[in-house]
Design an enzyme around this catalytic site. Structure first.
Site, PDB file in Angstrom:
ATOM      1  N   LYS A   4     -44.741  -5.978  -2.347  1.00  0.00           N
ATOM      2  CA  LYS A   4     -45.267  -6.573  -1.111  1.00  0.00           C
ATOM      3  C   LYS A   4     -46.775  -6.412  -1.173  1.00  0.00           C
ATOM      4  CE  LYS A   4     -41.242  -5.360   1.680  1.00  0.00           C
ATOM      5  NZ  LYS A   4     -40.693  -4.374   2.643  1.00  0.00           N
ATOM      6  N   GLY A  11     -40.810  -9.142   1.782  1.00  0.00           N
ATOM      7  CA  GLY A  11     -41.303  -9.788   3.001  1.00  0.00           C
ATOM      8  C   GLY A  11     -41.435  -8.773   4.125  1.00  0.00           C
ATOM      9  N   LYS A  63     -28.961  -5.582   5.105  1.00  0.00           N
ATOM     10  CA  LYS A  63     -29.502  -4.299   5.518  1.00  0.00           C
ATOM     11  C   LYS A  63     -28.336  -3.356   5.735  1.00  0.00           C
ATOM     12  CE  LYS A  63     -33.955  -5.116   5.765  1.00  0.00           C
ATOM     13  NZ  LYS A  63     -34.932  -4.301   5.012  1.00  0.00           N
ATOM     14  N   LYS A 100     -29.477 -10.590   1.039  1.00  0.00           N
ATOM     15  CA  LYS A 100     -29.721  -9.143   1.097  1.00  0.00           C
ATOM     16  C   LYS A 100     -29.216  -8.634   2.432  1.00  0.00           C
ATOM     17  CE  LYS A 100     -34.116  -6.737   1.936  1.00  0.00           C
ATOM     18  NZ  LYS A 100     -35.475  -6.556   1.397  1.00  0.00           N
TER      19      LYS A 100
HETATM   20  C1  NPQ Z   1     -37.968  -4.542   3.703  1.00  0.00           C
HETATM   21  N1  NPQ Z   1     -38.353  -6.501   5.187  1.00  0.00           N
HETATM   22  O1  NPQ Z   1     -37.816  -5.190   2.688  1.00  0.00           O
HETATM   23  C2  NPQ Z   1     -38.569  -5.116   4.977  1.00  0.00           C
HETATM   24  C3  NPQ Z   1     -38.359  -4.198   6.059  1.00  0.00           C
HETATM   25  C4  NPQ Z   1     -38.919  -4.421   7.395  1.00  0.00           C
HETATM   26  C5  NPQ Z   1     -37.518  -8.751   5.233  1.00  0.00           C
HETATM   27  O2  NPQ Z   1     -36.164  -6.913   4.892  1.00  0.00           O
HETATM   28  C6  NPQ Z   1     -41.559  -4.953  11.601  1.00  0.00           C
HETATM   29  C7  NPQ Z   1     -42.453  -5.059  10.558  1.00  0.00           C
HETATM   30  C8  NPQ Z   1     -40.238  -4.775  11.319  1.00  0.00           C
HETATM   31  C9  NPQ Z   1     -42.024  -4.975   9.256  1.00  0.00           C
HETATM   32  C10 NPQ Z   1     -38.458  -4.445   9.741  1.00  0.00           C
HETATM   33  C11 NPQ Z   1     -37.269  -7.303   5.090  1.00  0.00           C
HETATM   34  C12 NPQ Z   1     -39.791  -4.661  10.016  1.00  0.00           C
HETATM   35  C13 NPQ Z   1     -40.695  -4.761   8.969  1.00  0.00           C
HETATM   36  C14 NPQ Z   1     -38.053  -4.329   8.426  1.00  0.00           C
HETATM   37  C15 NPQ Z   1     -40.241  -4.647   7.686  1.00  0.00           C
HETATM   38  O3  NPQ Z   1     -37.698  -3.357   3.668  1.00  0.00           O
HETATM   39 MG    MG Z   2     -37.119  -3.078   1.629  1.00  0.00          MG
END
Ligand code: NPQ
Ligand code: MG
Length: 373
Positions: free
Chosen positions: A265, A293, A166, A164
């Site tokens: 989540k 996550g 960003k 994935k």
């Molecule tokens: C998501 N996580 O799916 C999140 C976004 C995310 C693994 O991509 C601090 C705490 C920083 C939580 C940055 C992944 C963060 C956070 C990104 C969650 O959108």
């Molecule tokens: Mg997300």
């Protein structure tokens, strides 16, 4: 099933450095303020993790607001209570609106303690039957395309089941094109964390040619109407993350055509019981679902893996190995990726891995203790 009385709750405030900077459309993260919930019931310990960030960027909850909710509103509703079934916990705070991450941190600790008391793995207690779960990895925005390709190469070599990326305006179509070109037909998706608006529909449609599994949360965190407007403009399926906080949100999003996939989540949903309700709804509706996550320590990570063991979680999760985020995790053993792109579902009681108390000591800032009055 024996009844367990909740005697005490400790909040362990940790400060953990990420092994590398994680950049999303929210900005860079280098460190996590993690609060662990250690809940004692019937002389047994259960563990939960608060997944709120230090800043209110993913959701409005933060470590400060969530711990205030726990101190002033939530812990008083659980201490001294008796649980026969962890599904009761949601009802204890039915008069407290929102604050799902604060609630989840405690509710999930109750599930862990209950599973341990029953001598069952948490996965089994939740109704999961998979012995391993397909795991993907979330790759932050890098300084340049070469650095991104390096990162992705490393994760592909480790065997992650999907990648994935960003994305954000200025870091999107070109990156996806470069990754597709270099790695061919790997399972690939993107997550925008609300970085776009409806005005970007044409631009996002340029992603269609890359056969992405999905685009996660392109538009506003609290909006399903505009996502429903965008969806027919894209061939790439929309997955909602931030916008889905209740099973009802999923039903309404489906009804409007706002998404074809959902990221679950448990922190965002308010815990395992609400996540199970979402799971059951998605299964009945034929909506693909996966476990996301939040850069969790081992405690939150093991909770996510146990949840992902249910059959309705049909797509690879962000249930990455401990070493994706940490040089040393706080569980023993750490979560490890198998060469087939899965992580094993623990079979021991509760979370199924030991808590590494020495590691916790080394990152512990302070502890608060609450007992039944
Ligand atoms: C998501 N996580 O799916 C999140 C976004 C995310 C693994 O991509 C601090 C705490 C920083 C939580 C940055 C992944 C963060 C956070 C990104 C969650 O959108
Ligand atoms: Mg997300």
């Amino acid at each position: 099933m024996t009844a367990l009385t909740i005697e005490r709750v400790d909040l362990l405030h940790l400060s953990m450095q990420l092994r590398e900077r994680f950049v999303t459309s929210f900005g860079p993260q280098q460190q996590r303020d993690i609060v662990l919930v250690r809940l004692y019931a019937g002389g047994i310990e259960g563990w939960g993790e608060l997944v709120a960030g230090r800043e209110p960027v993913y959701s409005e909850e933060t470590v400060v607001t969530a711990t205030a909710m726990l101190r002033h509103h939530l812990l008083g509703l659980v201490l001294g209570r008796t649980v026969e079934d962890p599904r009761q916990v949601d009802r204890w705070w039915r008069h407290v609106r929102g604050n799902h991450m604060a609630k989840a941190a405690v509710e999930m600790a109750v599930w862990d303690v209950w599973a341990r008391a029953a001598g069952q793995s948490l996965a089994h207690a939740l109704g999961g039957s998979k012995t391993s779960v397909a795991s993907g990895v979330s790759v932050g925005i890098q300084d340049d395309t070469a650095a991104l390709l390096d990162r992705v190469a490393g994760y592909v070599a480790q065997g992650y089941a999907r990648i994935k990326l960003k994305i954000a305006p200025g870091n999107d179509v070109g990156l996806v094109a470069a990754v597709r070109e270099r790695f061919g037909d790997i399972e690939l998706m993107v997550d925008a964390n609300s970085a776009y608006t409806l005005d970007d529909a044409q631009h996002l449609a340029a992603l269609d040619e890359f056969d992405l599994m999905m685009i996660e949360q392109p538009l506003e965190h609290d909006d399903i109407i505009d996502h429903a407007t965008l969806a027919p403009e894209l061939r790439t399926p929309i997955c909602l993350d931030e916008s889905i906080r209740t099973p009802g949100d999923a039903r309404r999003a489906h009804q409007l055509g706002a998404c074809r996939i959902i990221n679950c989540k448990p922190g965002r949903m308010g815990g395992h019981t609400a996540s199970l309700a979402l799971h059951d709804w998605c299964t009945a509706a034929g909506m693909p679902l996966w476990v996301g996550g939040m850069l969790e320590s081992g405690v939150g990570r093991l909770h996510n893996i146990a949840l992902a063991s249910l059959d309705g979680f049909t797509l690879p999760g962000d249930t990455s190995a401990s070493d994706r985020y940490w040089t040393a995790d706080i569980i023993a053993p750490e979560v490890r990726l198998s060469p087939d792109g899965t992580v094993p579902v623990p079979t021991g009681p509760g979370l199924g891995h030991a808590i590494d108390h020495d590691r916790i000591q080394s990152v512990l800032e302070h502890t608060e203790t609450f007992t039944a009055a």
